[in-house]
Design a protein around this motif. Structure first.
Motif, PDB file in Angstrom:
ATOM      1  N   VAL A 187       0.841  -1.202   0.000  1.00  0.00           N
ATOM      2  CA  VAL A 187       0.000   0.000   0.000  1.00  0.00           C
ATOM      3  C   VAL A 187       0.878   1.254   0.000  1.00  0.00           C
ATOM      4  N   ALA A 188       1.959   1.223   0.793  1.00  0.00           N
ATOM      5  CA  ALA A 188       2.850   2.384   0.864  1.00  0.00           C
ATOM      6  C   ALA A 188       3.482   2.675  -0.504  1.00  0.00           C
ATOM      7  N   LEU A 189       3.913   1.627  -1.205  1.00  0.00           N
ATOM      8  CA  LEU A 189       4.514   1.817  -2.528  1.00  0.00           C
ATOM      9  C   LEU A 189       3.483   2.337  -3.525  1.00  0.00           C
ATOM     10  N   ALA A 190       2.242   1.831  -3.434  1.00  0.00           N
ATOM     11  CA  ALA A 190       1.188   2.309  -4.329  1.00  0.00           C
ATOM     12  C   ALA A 190       0.892   3.785  -4.074  1.00  0.00           C
ATOM     13  N   LEU A 191       0.831   4.172  -2.787  1.00  0.00           N
ATOM     14  CA  LEU A 191       0.584   5.574  -2.447  1.00  0.00           C
ATOM     15  C   LEU A 191       1.741   6.462  -2.893  1.00  0.00           C
ATOM     16  N   ALA A 192       2.975   5.947  -2.747  1.00  0.00           N
ATOM     17  CA  ALA A 192       4.139   6.711  -3.186  1.00  0.00           C
ATOM     18  C   ALA A 192       4.112   6.912  -4.700  1.00  0.00           C
ATOM     19  N   PHE A 193       3.696   5.876  -5.429  1.00  0.00           N
ATOM     20  CA  PHE A 193       3.594   5.985  -6.889  1.00  0.00           C
ATOM     21  C   PHE A 193       2.557   7.035  -7.274  1.00  0.00           C
ATOM     22  N   ILE A 194       1.400   6.985  -6.618  1.00  0.00           N
ATOM     23  CA  ILE A 194       0.347   7.958  -6.918  1.00  0.00           C
ATOM     24  C   ILE A 194       0.811   9.370  -6.576  1.00  0.00           C
ATOM     25  N   GLY A 195       1.457   9.505  -5.408  1.00  0.00           N
ATOM     26  CA  GLY A 195       1.944  10.821  -5.016  1.00  0.00           C
ATOM     27  C   GLY A 195       2.988  11.373  -5.963  1.00  0.00           C
ATOM     28  N   ASN A 196       3.880  10.500  -6.433  1.00  0.00           N
ATOM     29  CA  ASN A 196       4.967  10.947  -7.298  1.00  0.00           C
ATOM     30  C   ASN A 196       4.477  11.390  -8.666  1.00  0.00           C
ATOM     31  N   TYR A 197       3.430  10.738  -9.167  1.00  0.00           N
ATOM     32  CA  TYR A 197       2.996  11.024 -10.525  1.00  0.00           C
ATOM     33  C   TYR A 197       1.686  11.791 -10.635  1.00  0.00           C
ATOM     34  N   ALA A 198       0.944  11.916  -9.527  1.00  0.00           N
ATOM     35  CA  ALA A 198      -0.333  12.623  -9.595  1.00  0.00           C
ATOM     36  C   ALA A 198      -0.372  13.871  -8.730  1.00  0.00           C
ATOM     37  N   VAL A 199       0.437  13.907  -7.671  1.00  0.00           N
ATOM     38  CA  VAL A 199       0.365  15.026  -6.728  1.00  0.00           C
ATOM     39  C   VAL A 199       1.592  15.932  -6.839  1.00  0.00           C
ATOM     40  N   LEU A 200       2.787  15.350  -6.701  1.00  0.00           N
ATOM     41  CA  LEU A 200       4.005  16.154  -6.677  1.00  0.00           C
ATOM     42  C   LEU A 200       4.233  16.981  -7.943  1.00  0.00           C
ATOM     43  N   PRO A 201       3.879  16.485  -9.141  1.00  0.00           N
ATOM     44  CA  PRO A 201       4.113  17.306 -10.330  1.00  0.00           C
ATOM     45  C   PRO A 201       3.427  18.665 -10.291  1.00  0.00           C
ATOM     46  N   ARG A 202       2.403  18.804  -9.464  1.00  0.00           N
ATOM     47  CA  ARG A 202       1.736  20.104  -9.347  1.00  0.00           C
ATOM     48  C   ARG A 202       2.597  21.116  -8.600  1.00  0.00           C
ATOM     49  N   TYR A 203       3.610  20.611  -7.865  1.00  0.00           N
ATOM     50  CA  TYR A 203       4.381  21.500  -6.991  1.00  0.00           C
ATOM     51  C   TYR A 203       5.876  21.547  -7.328  1.00  0.00           C
ATOM     52  N   ASP A 204       6.485  20.398  -7.621  1.00  0.00           N
ATOM     53  CA  ASP A 204       7.948  20.423  -7.760  1.00  0.00           C
ATOM     54  C   ASP A 204       8.422  20.608  -9.202  1.00  0.00           C
ATOM     55  N   HIS A 205       7.583  20.312 -10.197  1.00  0.00           N
ATOM     56  CA  HIS A 205       7.895  20.530 -11.613  1.00  0.00           C
ATOM     57  C   HIS A 205       9.182  19.827 -12.054  1.00  0.00           C
ATOM     58  N   ARG A 206       9.531  18.739 -11.380  1.00  0.00           N
ATOM     59  CA  ARG A 206      10.692  17.965 -11.807  1.00  0.00           C
ATOM     60  C   ARG A 206      10.390  17.227 -13.109  1.00  0.00           C
ATOM     61  N   TYR A 207      11.455  16.966 -13.858  1.00  0.00           N
ATOM     62  CA  TYR A 207      11.293  16.182 -15.086  1.00  0.00           C
ATOM     63  C   TYR A 207      10.995  14.732 -14.721  1.00  0.00           C
ATOM     64  N   ARG A 208       9.976  14.178 -15.338  1.00  0.00           N
ATOM     65  CA  ARG A 208       9.636  12.773 -15.172  1.00  0.00           C
ATOM     66  C   ARG A 208       9.448  12.174 -16.561  1.00  0.00           C
ATOM     67  N   ALA A 209      10.205  11.127 -16.826  1.00  0.00           N
ATOM     68  CA  ALA A 209      10.204  10.557 -18.171  1.00  0.00           C
ATOM     69  C   ALA A 209       8.821  10.059 -18.588  1.00  0.00           C
ATOM     70  N   VAL A 210       8.019   9.604 -17.612  1.00  0.00           N
ATOM     71  CA  VAL A 210       6.697   9.068 -17.973  1.00  0.00           C
ATOM     72  C   VAL A 210       5.773  10.145 -18.518  1.00  0.00           C
TER      73      VAL A 210
END
Length: 339
Positions: A187-210
């Motif tokens: 569950v923690a890994l799933a939440l981390a995946f969702i946070g990294n690709y659905a939440v954080l991009p709104r704030y950190d604007h880091r490049y993500r290959a996906v």
């Protein structure tokens, strides 16, 4: 795809083990090791022939990805960096296996009897840690960089080693704790995946290959190339990432001359490429200036106005440089300039 080369970093420590360990040396007097080696060579023969005919291309890829040493400090920092990255990625597995060791029961718990003897434990320890030790040693000696994901096949025997050294009964209590820990980690890994690709991009604007707009890139450049030349796109000159995205998503699925180098793509017929023309693409550097690494093969390519594409998520954009290497039918009957 790289996992098949795991045998290279396993064979060296295994060979040393056979020579150094007193019990293991006894096998050299039996036909077993030689029969196994012959069988392995027979199985590998087609791939070995392919490697020779294609200039050991997978290893050229690794050479390209492994950053060169910048000095003495890299002989220490590079293996340390790789080791720390592997430890980080092992945390979920180690947490799941923790109930095998902790908490200890109040009453003394005798280790369970196992059929594995001291030799079995030595060879399983070698299988578990020999590959990572080999990679760390190579990095320390050469100072070359390594990629964290190369470590995935190195730990295939870690679970067996943990069970072997735990020597604890896998009873109902431990099973419940293992399953609970696994569920929490999952569950923690799933939440981390969702946070990294659905939440954080709104704030950190880091490049993500996906989020790379590969489908838009392939479609847009294919259409523009066809509009400018009247011909379907047959070849792309670019990096493995940029050119690969165009080749995958463009309707024509053109061939890629990786990095503009015949050595990186020896299957490309350079005479055919020049006869049919090619599209040059890059996303690094000035989009109005043809990168230096492409000038050998496409010096007279006509640079086009940059293409601005929006990433799949967020509000960031990608400026794509591209150029057209016009077809030269006169090259069709000339001998190839390939390797």
């Amino acid at each position: 795809l790289w996992s098949k080369y795991f045998v290279l970093v396993l064979a060296l420590p295994l060979g040393l083990f056979v020579l150094i360990d007193r019990d293991a040396r006894k096998c050299l007097a039996t036909p077993g090791p030689y029969v196994a080696a012959a069988a392995a060579l027979i199985v590998m023969a087609p791939h070995l022939v392919w490697l020779v005919h294609n200039d050991f291309l997978p290893f050229a890829y690794a050479e390209h990805r492994a950053l060169p040493s910048r000095g003495l400090i890299d002989h220490v920092w590079r293996p340390l960096q790789f080791g720390l990255s592997q430890l980080f990625f092992l945390i979920p597995s180690l947490l799941i296996s923790a109930p095998l060791f902790y908490p200890r029961r109040r009453n003394p718990e005798l280790p369970i009897a196992m059929s594995a003897d001291a030799f079995d434990r030595r060879i399983v320890t070698l299988l578990a840690f020999g590959p990572i030790a080999t990679v760390l040693t190579l990095s320390a000696v050469t100072g070359r960089g390594t990629v964290a994901m190369w470590g995935y096949p190195l730990w295939l025997f870690l679970g067996l080693w943990l069970v072997l050294i735990a020597r604890r009964a896998f009873d109902e209590m431990r099973l419940r704790r293992v399953l609970l820990t696994w569920a929490i980690v999952f569950v923690a890994l799933a939440l981390a995946f969702i946070g990294n690709y659905a939440v954080l991009p709104r704030y950190d604007h880091r490049y993500r290959a996906v989020f790379f707009p590969g489908s838009d890139l392939g479609r847009e450049l294919s259409q523009r190339y066809r509009a400018a030349t009247g011909q379907p796109l047959a070849y792309v000159i670019g990096s493995m990432w940029d050119g690969g995205n165009v080749a995958h998503y463009a309707s024509e699925h053109p061939r890629v001359l990786i990095d503009g180098s015949a050595a990186r793509a020896p299957w490309i017929d350079l005479a055919d490429l020049k006869a049919r023309g090619a599209l040059v693409v890059w996303t690094a550097g000035d989009p109005l200036t043809l990168p230096a690494e492409f000038r050998t093969i496409a010096a007279d390519a006509a640079v086009q106005p940059p293409v601005l594409l929006h990433n799949r998520r967020g509000d960031s954009s990608l400026s794509v440089g591209w150029a057209i290497l016009l077809p030269r039918p006169s090259y069709a009957n000339r001998p190839s300039a390939g390797p």
